[in-house]
Scaffold this motif. Structure first.
Motif, PDB file in Angstrom:
ATOM      1  N   SER A 150      14.130  23.661 -11.852  1.00  0.00           N
ATOM      2  CA  SER A 150      14.123  22.983 -10.556  1.00  0.00           C
ATOM      3  C   SER A 150      13.500  23.841  -9.457  1.00  0.00           C
ATOM      4  CB  SER A 150      15.550  22.591 -10.160  1.00  0.00           C
ATOM      5  OG  SER A 150      16.371  23.741 -10.079  1.00  0.00           O
ATOM      6  N   GLN A 153       7.621  26.391  -8.631  1.00  0.00           N
ATOM      7  CA  GLN A 153       6.685  26.035  -7.571  1.00  0.00           C
ATOM      8  C   GLN A 153       5.276  25.941  -8.160  1.00  0.00           C
ATOM      9  OE1 GLN A 153       7.637  25.320  -4.393  1.00  0.00           O
ATOM     10  NE2 GLN A 153       9.753  25.632  -5.089  1.00  0.00           N
ATOM     11  N   VAL A 154       4.629  24.791  -7.941  1.00  0.00           N
ATOM     12  CA  VAL A 154       3.305  24.560  -8.506  1.00  0.00           C
ATOM     13  C   VAL A 154       2.370  24.078  -7.412  1.00  0.00           C
ATOM     14  CG1 VAL A 154       2.006  23.415 -10.342  1.00  0.00           C
ATOM     15  CG2 VAL A 154       4.465  23.815 -10.623  1.00  0.00           C
ATOM     16  N   GLN A 157       2.141  20.248  -5.867  1.00  0.00           N
ATOM     17  CA  GLN A 157       3.364  19.468  -6.036  1.00  0.00           C
ATOM     18  C   GLN A 157       3.761  18.807  -4.720  1.00  0.00           C
ATOM     19  OE1 GLN A 157       6.098  22.801  -6.959  1.00  0.00           O
ATOM     20  NE2 GLN A 157       7.295  22.146  -5.195  1.00  0.00           N
ATOM     21  N   MET A 161       9.107  15.532  -5.993  1.00  0.00           N
ATOM     22  CA  MET A 161       8.942  15.653  -7.439  1.00  0.00           C
ATOM     23  C   MET A 161      10.231  16.122  -8.096  1.00  0.00           C
ATOM     24  SD  MET A 161       5.251  17.258  -8.474  1.00  0.00           S
ATOM     25  CE  MET A 161       3.839  16.212  -8.763  1.00  0.00           C
ATOM     26  N   ALA A 163      12.300  17.945 -11.346  1.00  0.00           N
ATOM     27  CA  ALA A 163      12.032  19.169 -12.102  1.00  0.00           C
ATOM     28  C   ALA A 163      11.111  18.882 -13.290  1.00  0.00           C
ATOM     29  CB  ALA A 163      13.349  19.779 -12.577  1.00  0.00           C
ATOM     30  N   GLU A 165       8.873  16.491 -13.536  1.00  0.00           N
ATOM     31  CA  GLU A 165       7.521  16.231 -13.039  1.00  0.00           C
ATOM     32  C   GLU A 165       6.822  17.532 -12.646  1.00  0.00           C
ATOM     33  OE1 GLU A 165       8.152  11.744 -11.151  1.00  0.00           O
ATOM     34  OE2 GLU A 165       8.633  13.533  -9.957  1.00  0.00           O
ATOM     35  N   LYS A 166       7.573  18.467 -12.072  1.00  0.00           N
ATOM     36  CA  LYS A 166       7.003  19.777 -11.739  1.00  0.00           C
ATOM     37  C   LYS A 166       6.557  20.514 -12.997  1.00  0.00           C
ATOM     38  CE  LYS A 166       9.734  20.640  -7.540  1.00  0.00           C
ATOM     39  NZ  LYS A 166      10.751  21.557  -6.935  1.00  0.00           N
ATOM     40  N   TRP A 170       2.884  21.749 -13.958  1.00  0.00           N
ATOM     41  CA  TRP A 170       2.628  23.150 -14.313  1.00  0.00           C
ATOM     42  C   TRP A 170       1.881  23.227 -15.639  1.00  0.00           C
ATOM     43  CZ3 TRP A 170       4.204  26.023 -18.561  1.00  0.00           C
ATOM     44  CH2 TRP A 170       4.004  27.407 -18.468  1.00  0.00           C
TER      45      TRP A 170
END
Length: 204
Positions: A150, A153-154, A157, A161, A163, A165-166, A170
Protein backbone atom coordinates in the motif's frame (compact mmCIF):
# COMPACT_ATOMS: atom_id res chain seq x y z
CA UNK A 1 -9.57 -70.98 -26.42
CA UNK A 2 -9.78 -70.83 -22.64
CA UNK A 3 -12.56 -68.99 -20.84
CA UNK A 4 -9.97 -66.65 -19.31
CA UNK A 5 -8.67 -65.65 -22.77
CA UNK A 6 -12.25 -65.07 -23.94
CA UNK A 7 -12.94 -62.79 -20.98
CA UNK A 8 -9.72 -60.86 -21.65
CA UNK A 9 -10.54 -60.36 -25.33
CA UNK A 10 -14.10 -59.37 -24.48
CA UNK A 11 -12.83 -56.87 -21.92
CA UNK A 12 -10.35 -55.38 -24.41
CA UNK A 13 -12.95 -55.14 -27.17
CA UNK A 14 -15.41 -53.48 -24.78
CA UNK A 15 -12.87 -50.83 -23.77
CA UNK A 16 -12.04 -50.09 -27.40
CA UNK A 17 -15.73 -49.74 -28.28
CA UNK A 18 -16.29 -47.39 -25.32
CA UNK A 19 -13.30 -45.30 -26.32
CA UNK A 20 -14.58 -45.06 -29.91
CA UNK A 21 -17.88 -43.70 -28.60
CA UNK A 22 -16.15 -40.70 -27.00
CA UNK A 23 -15.89 -37.81 -29.50
CA UNK A 24 -12.35 -36.60 -30.14
CA UNK A 25 -13.33 -33.10 -29.01
CA UNK A 26 -14.39 -34.47 -25.63
CA UNK A 27 -11.04 -36.21 -25.22
CA UNK A 28 -9.29 -32.97 -26.12
CA UNK A 29 -11.26 -30.95 -23.58
CA UNK A 30 -10.72 -33.60 -20.91
CA UNK A 31 -6.99 -33.33 -21.51
CA UNK A 32 -7.16 -29.54 -21.34
CA UNK A 33 -9.07 -29.67 -18.05
CA UNK A 34 -6.49 -32.00 -16.52
CA UNK A 35 -3.68 -29.72 -17.69
CA UNK A 36 -5.40 -26.65 -16.21
CA UNK A 37 -5.98 -28.46 -12.92
CA UNK A 38 -2.29 -29.35 -12.82
CA UNK A 39 -1.30 -25.72 -13.41
CA UNK A 40 -3.67 -24.53 -10.68
CA UNK A 41 -2.27 -27.06 -8.19
CA UNK A 42 1.27 -25.94 -9.00
CA UNK A 43 0.32 -22.28 -8.68
CA UNK A 44 -1.31 -22.90 -5.30
CA UNK A 45 1.74 -24.83 -4.11
CA UNK A 46 4.08 -21.99 -5.08
CA UNK A 47 1.79 -19.40 -3.46
CA UNK A 48 1.60 -21.41 -0.26
CA UNK A 49 5.38 -21.76 -0.08
CA UNK A 50 5.95 -18.06 -0.84
CA UNK A 51 3.33 -16.81 1.62
CA UNK A 52 4.62 -19.14 4.35
CA UNK A 53 8.11 -17.65 4.00
CA UNK A 54 6.69 -14.13 4.16
CA UNK A 55 4.66 -14.90 7.28
CA UNK A 56 7.63 -16.52 9.04
CA UNK A 57 9.85 -13.56 8.20
CA UNK A 58 7.61 -11.45 10.42
CA UNK A 59 6.65 -14.07 13.00
CA UNK A 60 10.29 -14.62 13.90
CA UNK A 61 10.04 -11.38 15.88
CA UNK A 62 7.51 -13.08 18.17
CA UNK A 63 9.37 -16.40 18.32
CA UNK A 64 6.56 -18.10 16.43
CA UNK A 65 6.82 -20.23 13.29
CA UNK A 66 4.44 -21.60 10.67
CA UNK A 67 5.11 -24.99 9.07
CA UNK A 68 1.79 -25.50 7.29
CA UNK A 69 0.05 -22.25 6.36
CA UNK A 70 -3.38 -23.85 6.23
CA UNK A 71 -3.08 -25.65 9.57
CA UNK A 72 -1.03 -23.22 11.66
CA UNK A 73 -3.36 -20.23 11.24
CA UNK A 74 -6.47 -22.12 12.28
CA UNK A 75 -6.45 -21.20 15.98
CA UNK A 76 -5.92 -17.50 15.19
CA UNK A 77 -2.86 -17.04 17.41
CA UNK A 78 -0.28 -16.85 14.63
CA UNK A 79 -2.63 -14.62 12.65
CA UNK A 80 -3.03 -12.20 15.57
CA UNK A 81 0.74 -12.21 16.21
CA UNK A 82 1.39 -11.44 12.53
CA UNK A 83 -0.96 -8.45 12.63
CA UNK A 84 0.62 -7.22 15.86
CA UNK A 85 4.07 -7.24 14.25
CA UNK A 86 2.86 -5.52 11.09
CA UNK A 87 0.79 -2.88 12.84
CA UNK A 88 2.78 -2.32 16.02
CA UNK A 89 -0.43 -2.68 18.02
CA UNK A 90 -1.45 -5.19 20.69
CA UNK A 91 -4.59 -7.21 20.08
CA UNK A 92 -6.70 -9.21 22.55
CA UNK A 93 -6.89 -12.97 22.19
CA UNK A 94 -8.65 -16.00 23.64
CA UNK A 95 -6.40 -18.48 25.47
CA UNK A 96 -8.60 -21.58 25.28
CA UNK A 97 -8.19 -24.44 22.80
CA UNK A 98 -11.82 -25.17 21.97
CA UNK A 99 -13.23 -24.41 18.53
CA UNK A 100 -15.11 -21.46 20.02
CA UNK A 101 -11.81 -19.87 21.10
CA UNK A 102 -10.25 -20.47 17.67
CA UNK A 103 -13.20 -18.83 15.93
CA UNK A 104 -13.01 -15.88 18.34
CA UNK A 105 -9.31 -15.34 17.69
CA UNK A 106 -9.74 -15.43 13.92
CA UNK A 107 -12.67 -13.03 14.24
CA UNK A 108 -10.50 -10.64 16.27
CA UNK A 109 -7.99 -10.62 13.41
CA UNK A 110 -10.66 -10.09 10.75
CA UNK A 111 -12.33 -7.30 12.73
CA UNK A 112 -8.97 -5.58 13.15
CA UNK A 113 -8.41 -5.67 9.39
CA UNK A 114 -11.88 -4.28 8.70
CA UNK A 115 -11.25 -1.53 11.24
CA UNK A 116 -8.23 -0.54 9.13
CA UNK A 117 -10.46 -0.36 6.03
CA UNK A 118 -9.10 -3.59 4.57
CA UNK A 119 -11.66 -5.12 2.21
CA UNK A 120 -12.25 -8.80 2.93
CA UNK A 121 -14.32 -10.58 0.27
CA UNK A 122 -16.22 -13.68 1.41
CA UNK A 123 -13.72 -14.55 4.14
CA UNK A 124 -15.32 -15.70 7.41
CA UNK A 125 -13.72 -16.85 10.66
CA UNK A 126 -14.81 -20.47 10.12
CA UNK A 127 -13.09 -20.51 6.69
CA UNK A 128 -9.72 -19.89 8.32
CA UNK A 129 -10.46 -22.04 11.39
CA UNK A 130 -11.32 -24.92 9.06
CA UNK A 131 -8.10 -24.47 7.05
CA UNK A 132 -9.74 -23.55 3.74
CA UNK A 133 -6.74 -23.36 1.34
CA UNK A 134 -8.17 -20.87 -1.17
CA UNK A 135 -9.46 -18.39 1.43
CA UNK A 136 -6.38 -18.72 3.63
CA UNK A 137 -4.19 -17.79 0.66
CA UNK A 138 -6.61 -14.96 -0.16
CA UNK A 139 -6.42 -13.60 3.38
CA UNK A 140 -2.62 -13.59 3.47
CA UNK A 141 -2.48 -11.95 0.02
CA UNK A 142 -4.87 -9.26 1.27
CA UNK A 143 -2.65 -8.65 4.30
CA UNK A 144 0.43 -8.41 2.07
CA UNK A 145 -1.32 -5.92 -0.20
CA UNK A 146 -2.32 -3.74 2.74
CA UNK A 147 0.82 -3.76 4.85
CA UNK A 148 3.58 -4.22 2.27
CA UNK A 149 2.36 -2.79 -1.03
CA UNK A 150 0.00 0.00 0.00
CA UNK A 151 2.96 2.35 0.57
CA UNK A 152 4.48 1.75 -2.87
CA UNK A 153 5.06 4.91 -4.88
CA UNK A 154 5.06 4.76 -8.68
CA UNK A 155 5.49 7.52 -11.24
CA UNK A 156 2.15 8.22 -12.87
CA UNK A 157 -0.01 6.83 -10.09
CA UNK A 158 -3.22 8.58 -9.07
CA UNK A 159 -4.32 9.28 -5.51
CA UNK A 160 -7.29 6.93 -5.66
CA UNK A 161 -5.33 3.87 -6.85
CA UNK A 162 -5.62 0.70 -4.79
CA UNK A 163 -2.52 -1.20 -3.68
CA UNK A 164 -3.16 -3.82 -6.35
CA UNK A 165 -3.45 -1.16 -9.06
CA UNK A 166 -0.19 0.44 -7.88
CA UNK A 167 1.55 -2.92 -8.04
CA UNK A 168 0.26 -3.50 -11.57
CA UNK A 169 1.48 -0.06 -12.64
CA UNK A 170 4.88 -0.77 -11.04
CA UNK A 171 5.11 -4.05 -12.96
CA UNK A 172 4.28 -2.25 -16.20
CA UNK A 173 6.99 0.34 -15.54
CA UNK A 174 9.52 -2.44 -14.87
CA UNK A 175 9.06 -4.09 -18.28
CA UNK A 176 8.92 -0.95 -20.41
CA UNK A 177 11.35 -1.34 -23.32
CA UNK A 178 11.26 -5.15 -23.31
CA UNK A 179 10.01 -6.18 -26.76
CA UNK A 180 6.92 -8.38 -26.79
CA UNK A 181 6.37 -8.26 -23.03
CA UNK A 182 3.25 -6.66 -21.54
CA UNK A 183 1.78 -6.72 -18.06
CA UNK A 184 -1.99 -6.46 -18.28
CA UNK A 185 -2.91 -8.48 -15.20
CA UNK A 186 -1.58 -10.79 -12.48
CA UNK A 187 -2.68 -14.03 -14.15
CA UNK A 188 -2.19 -14.66 -17.87
CA UNK A 189 0.56 -12.06 -18.29
CA UNK A 190 2.87 -14.02 -15.96
CA UNK A 191 2.22 -17.59 -17.08
CA UNK A 192 5.10 -18.08 -19.52
CA UNK A 193 7.70 -16.65 -17.10
CA UNK A 194 9.01 -14.00 -19.52
CA UNK A 195 7.57 -11.09 -17.56
CA UNK A 196 9.01 -12.41 -14.31
CA UNK A 197 12.45 -12.78 -15.91
CA UNK A 198 12.21 -9.24 -17.30
CA UNK A 199 11.55 -7.81 -13.83
CA UNK A 200 14.55 -9.72 -12.43
CA UNK A 201 16.73 -8.53 -15.34
CA UNK A 202 15.63 -4.95 -14.75
CA UNK A 203 16.82 -5.08 -11.14
CA UNK A 204 20.09 -6.77 -12.06
Amino acid sequence: MSSQQKRREYSTDSLERERDRIPSDDLYYQGMLKALEGRKDERDRVQKKTFTKWVNKHLIKTQRHVNDLYEDLRDGHNLISLLEVLSGETLPRERGRMRFHKLQNVQIALDFLRHRQVKLVNIRNDDIADGNPKLTLGLIWTIILHFQISDIQVNGQSDDMSAKEKLLLWSQRMVEGYHGIRCDNFTTSWRDGKLFNAVIHKHE
